[in-house]
Design a protein around this motif. Sequence first.
Motif, short mmCIF file in Angstrom:
data_model
loop_
_atom_site.label_atom_id
_atom_site.label_comp_id
_atom_site.label_asym_id
_atom_site.label_seq_id
_atom_site.Cartn_x
_atom_site.Cartn_y
_atom_site.Cartn_z
N ASP A 81 31.83 39.13 40.49
CA ASP A 81 31.88 37.70 40.18
C ASP A 81 32.13 36.83 41.41
N TRP A 82 32.28 37.47 42.57
CA TRP A 82 32.55 36.75 43.80
C TRP A 82 31.43 35.74 44.09
N THR A 83 31.82 34.59 44.62
CA THR A 83 30.82 33.58 44.98
C THR A 83 30.87 33.33 46.48
N GLU A 84 29.71 33.05 47.02
CA GLU A 84 29.56 32.78 48.45
C GLU A 84 30.51 31.67 48.87
N GLY A 85 31.14 31.85 50.02
CA GLY A 85 32.04 30.83 50.55
C GLY A 85 33.49 31.00 50.15
N THR A 86 33.78 31.94 49.26
CA THR A 86 35.17 32.19 48.90
C THR A 86 35.63 33.48 49.56
N GLU A 87 36.92 33.59 49.71
CA GLU A 87 37.49 34.78 50.36
C GLU A 87 37.31 36.02 49.48
N VAL A 88 36.96 37.12 50.11
CA VAL A 88 36.83 38.40 49.41
C VAL A 88 38.19 39.09 49.46
N ARG A 89 38.75 39.33 48.29
CA ARG A 89 40.05 40.00 48.22
C ARG A 89 39.86 41.50 48.35
N PRO A 90 40.78 42.19 49.01
CA PRO A 90 40.69 43.65 49.09
C PRO A 90 40.78 44.27 47.70
N VAL A 91 40.00 45.31 47.46
CA VAL A 91 39.98 45.97 46.15
C VAL A 91 41.37 46.50 45.79
N VAL A 92 42.10 47.00 46.76
CA VAL A 92 43.44 47.51 46.49
C VAL A 92 44.34 46.40 45.94
N GLU A 93 44.21 45.22 46.49
CA GLU A 93 44.99 44.08 46.01
C GLU A 93 44.61 43.73 44.56
N ILE A 94 43.32 43.72 44.29
CA ILE A 94 42.84 43.44 42.93
C ILE A 94 43.31 44.54 41.98
N PHE A 95 43.23 45.80 42.43
CA PHE A 95 43.67 46.93 41.61
C PHE A 95 45.14 46.78 41.23
N ASP A 96 45.99 46.45 42.21
CA ASP A 96 47.41 46.27 41.93
C ASP A 96 47.64 45.18 40.89
N GLU A 97 46.89 44.09 41.00
CA GLU A 97 47.03 42.99 40.06
C GLU A 97 46.61 43.40 38.64
N VAL A 98 45.47 44.08 38.54
CA VAL A 98 44.97 44.52 37.23
C VAL A 98 45.88 45.60 36.64
N ALA A 99 46.35 46.52 37.48
CA ALA A 99 47.27 47.55 37.00
C ALA A 99 48.56 46.91 36.48
N GLY A 100 49.04 45.88 37.16
CA GLY A 100 50.23 45.17 36.70
C GLY A 100 50.00 44.49 35.36
N ALA A 101 48.83 43.88 35.20
CA ALA A 101 48.50 43.25 33.92
C ALA A 101 48.41 44.30 32.81
N THR A 102 47.88 45.46 33.14
CA THR A 102 47.79 46.55 32.17
C THR A 102 49.19 47.00 31.75
N ARG A 103 50.05 47.15 32.72
CA ARG A 103 51.45 47.53 32.45
C ARG A 103 52.10 46.51 31.53
#
Length: 107
Positions: A81-103
């Motif tokens: 869903d990333w759009t041109e011109g926005t910062e690309v977040r590291p996958v590990v950072e996204i994984f931590d966020e999603v894992a936290g939401a899952t928890r």
Amino acid sequence: MARAVIAREDFRVHDVGLRRQAMVTDPRLLVYAHERFEQLGSQGIEHIIAREGQEFDPVKARLLVRLVVAVFDTCLDSLADWTEGTEVRPVVEIFDEVAGATRDLVT
């Protein structure tokens, strides 16, 4: 364990989108991906049982593998869903966020 694997991979935003598009447009690729998922899932279950001990419930191990896959798939959605011109977040950072939401959902 999943975080360590993800941290080693190099996820290019453009490639993630192309791969996802290929998956949904080519039924043969989708079948292959499902077969590969089953193989890797079985290996993951074996690793979990080896780590936790033979008394660990294989149903729970299978559920854990599928849950981690769902978390990872959600991470890939974020990259796709990333759009041109926005910062690309590291996958590990996204994984931590999603894992936290899952928890948060299961506790």
